[in-house]
Design an enzyme around this catalytic site. Structure first.
Site, PDB file in Angstrom:
ATOM      1  N   ASP A   1       1.506   5.051   1.557  1.00 45.64           N
ATOM      2  CA  ASP A   1       1.593   6.120   2.577  1.00 45.64           C
ATOM      3  C   ASP A   1       2.150   7.515   2.042  1.00 45.64           C
ATOM      4  O   ASP A   1       2.989   7.715   1.552  1.00 45.64           O
ATOM      5  CB  ASP A   1       2.067   5.571   3.744  1.00 45.64           C
ATOM      6  CG  ASP A   1       1.722   4.317   4.334  1.00 45.64           C
ATOM      7  OD1 ASP A   1       0.480   3.904   4.140  1.00 45.64           O
ATOM      8  OD2 ASP A   1       2.446   3.600   5.092  1.00 45.64           O
TER       9      ASP A   1
ATOM     10  N   ASP B   1       0.841  -1.110   0.022  1.00 42.19           N
ATOM     11  CA  ASP B   1       0.024  -0.037   0.015  1.00 42.19           C
ATOM     12  C   ASP B   1       0.918   1.220  -0.141  1.00 42.19           C
ATOM     13  O   ASP B   1       2.120   1.009   0.120  1.00 42.19           O
ATOM     14  CB  ASP B   1      -0.975   0.064   1.229  1.00 42.19           C
ATOM     15  CG  ASP B   1      -0.124  -0.450   2.374  1.00 42.19           C
ATOM     16  OD1 ASP B   1       1.000  -0.056   2.760  1.00 42.19           O
ATOM     17  OD2 ASP B   1      -0.840  -1.095   3.335  1.00 42.19           O
TER      18      ASP B   1
ATOM     19  N   ASP C   1      11.155   4.056  12.353  1.00 42.82           N
ATOM     20  CA  ASP C   1      12.037   3.149  13.146  1.00 42.82           C
ATOM     21  C   ASP C   1      13.479   2.867  12.445  1.00 42.82           C
ATOM     22  O   ASP C   1      14.501   2.885  13.302  1.00 42.82           O
ATOM     23  CB  ASP C   1      10.970   1.828  13.509  1.00 42.82           C
ATOM     24  CG  ASP C   1      10.228   1.548  12.096  1.00 42.82           C
ATOM     25  OD1 ASP C   1      10.486   2.068  11.136  1.00 42.82           O
ATOM     26  OD2 ASP C   1       9.440   0.673  12.303  1.00 42.82           O
TER      27      ASP C   1
END
Ligand code: ATP
Ligand code: MG
Length: 430
Positions: free
Chosen positions: A57, A55, A141
């Site tokens: 983002d 997907d 992260d």
């Protein structure tokens, strides 16, 4: 952390053919409305690796409310961090506002487990979490997850040498790994997931921090761990993830009832990976059934006598599922599946075909019997017997997958186009 400007790569040679036209539309519209906007995170990483992103983002300096105002088809979701979903016909684009890292907060994931959309913190605290693009990059992260791509000018922004780590196939935290894993221990599971999915190795410092901090995962909410469980095991890389988890002693932490004899778990993970590859429906309940099966067997053997066997097995099932759910949540609908699959093993062993082939969980129970046979715990002839029973039934003109006819047939609800898991949940394609 460093305030150095990002490295810019013009024309980074991303495969434009797998770029989502909808994502580009969203970026363009935000730019035209005067905001800053980029593709970010996993999709940029995957594009650079030549993989098709799951997907897309978008990150922007527009607030969620501003995003909502800019798109008629946007709705706001998320509890702690509001994000906008811009809905297109077959896809939605997740748009999040740049935010800064906050060591007091853990990242609750991009969408909440229960879909609860109320804010716990209230507007003011949420506003404080927003930040600049530079801050947004540093709170992410791993270096490979902090790349920003501007599809209009075809420019890639790299804040923490993510490109270098992509070409070295290395997973490395942004900043000190001990600090970053302590801030949010779920990053440990994310590290395992990305290493398994992308076939990356860990940077030495990142790897060294995992085992000593793994215990912190016990403080994470069971519902968040259930989300993570699905991402780890239900996306086609379950076996690889499980191997890595063993390296760091993670199975014992997430599945306290689990004993080191894990051949049935491996067989279940392998079957899940295969089914995903073949585009067959999968459910995480099957994995829970395998994880807890040895303990369930032990307990029911301890307490059962010939007369009360069925009751005692049911009690043991309740207890085992309940204890496991204290660590990784098991939604109710899955507990029914697990209990049925366990319960039906006894019936399969007795070869009572009557009514069995019509049982809604027959196929799952049969698959479970097959993995038990594969690890030497059930008789392969028994599996064959049930395979034959289905074939014979099929030959009589009644397909083994036919629903039971004992009750008046209900109209089947129309299903949407997406794949569905065996327990009825929608499964997003990889
Ligand atoms: P996938 O392809 O599996 O979706 P992803 O990298 O897109 O991988 P997401 O969970 O969708 O993973 O998260 C999107 C981005 O948000 C990540 O790439 C990362 O930059 C950031 N992110 C998500 N969770 C965390 C976290 N716990 N801590 C820091 N950053 C996070
Ligand atoms: Mg993603």
């Amino acid at each position: 952390m460093s305030e150095a400007p990002p490295l810019q790569t013009v024309n980074p040679q991303l495969d434009q053919s797998v770029l989502s036209a909808n994502a580009v539309t969203v970026v363009k519209a935000l730019r035209e409305a005067g905001f800053d906007a980029y593709l970010v995170g996993g999709c940029v990483r995957d594009l650079l690796l030549g993989r098709t992103p799951k997907d897309f983002d978008v990150a922007t300096d527009a607030t969620p409310e501003e995003v909502k105002a800019a798109f008629s088809r946007a709705r706001l979701v998320g509890r702690r961090f509001r994000i906008a979903h811009v809905q297109f016909r077959r896809e939605y684009i997740e748009v999040s506002t740049f935010r800064r890292g906050n060591p007091e907060e853990t990242d609750e994931g991009e969408a909440g487990f229960d879909g609860n959309d109320r804010s716990v913190d209230g507007v003011i605290l949420r506003d404080n979490l927003y930040g600049t693009r530079d801050e947004d990059a540093l709170r992410r992260d791993f270096t490979v997850n902090a790349l920003y791509y501007d599809p209009i000018d075809d420019v890639l922004l790299d804040y923490s040498n993510g490109l270098r780590d992509i070409s070295d196939r290395t997973l490395r935290t942004i900043g000190d790994p001990m600090t970053r894993f302590r801030e949010d221990p779920v990053r440990i599971l994310r590290a395992v997931r990305f290493a398994a999915k992308l076939d990356f190795r860990f940077h030495a410092d990142t790897e060294r921090a995992i085992a000593p901090l793994a215990e912190l995962l016990t403080a994470i909410s069971p519902s968040r761990l259930f989300d993570e469980f699905n991402k780890l095991f239900m996306r086609g890389h379950a076996v690889a993830a499980w191997e890595l988890m063993h390296r760091f002693g993670l199975p014992e932490i997430l599945f306290p009832l689990f004993e080191n004899e894990d051949s049935i778990v491996r067989a279940a993970l392998q079957s899940t990976d295969e089914r995903i590859r073949e585009d067959k429906p999968v459910t995480s309940a099957f994995l829970f059934a395998a994880m807890c099966w040895p303990e369930f067997q032990r307990r029911s053997a301890l307490s059962a006598t010939a007369r009360n066997a069925a009751d005692e097995r049911l009690k043991a099932a309740h207890a085992v599922i309940g204890e496991q759910a204290l660590t990784v949540a098991i939604p109710r609908r899955l507990t029914f599946f697990i209990r049925d699959v366990w319960r039906l093993q006894t019936r399969l062993e007795r070869k009572t075909a009557r009514g069995m082939l019509d049982h809604p969980r027959f196929r799952a129970a049969y698959d479970f019997l097959a993995i038990r046979a594969k690890v030497g715990e059930a008789d392969p002839d028994l599996v064959q017997w049930w395979t034959d029973a289905q074939t014979e039934r099929g030959a009589e003109g009644d397909s083994p997958t036919t629903q039971p006819r004992t009750q008046p047939r209900r109209r089947r609800r129309r299903r949407s186009r997406g794949r569905r898991a065996a327990d009825g949940r929608q499964v997003r394609p990889q």
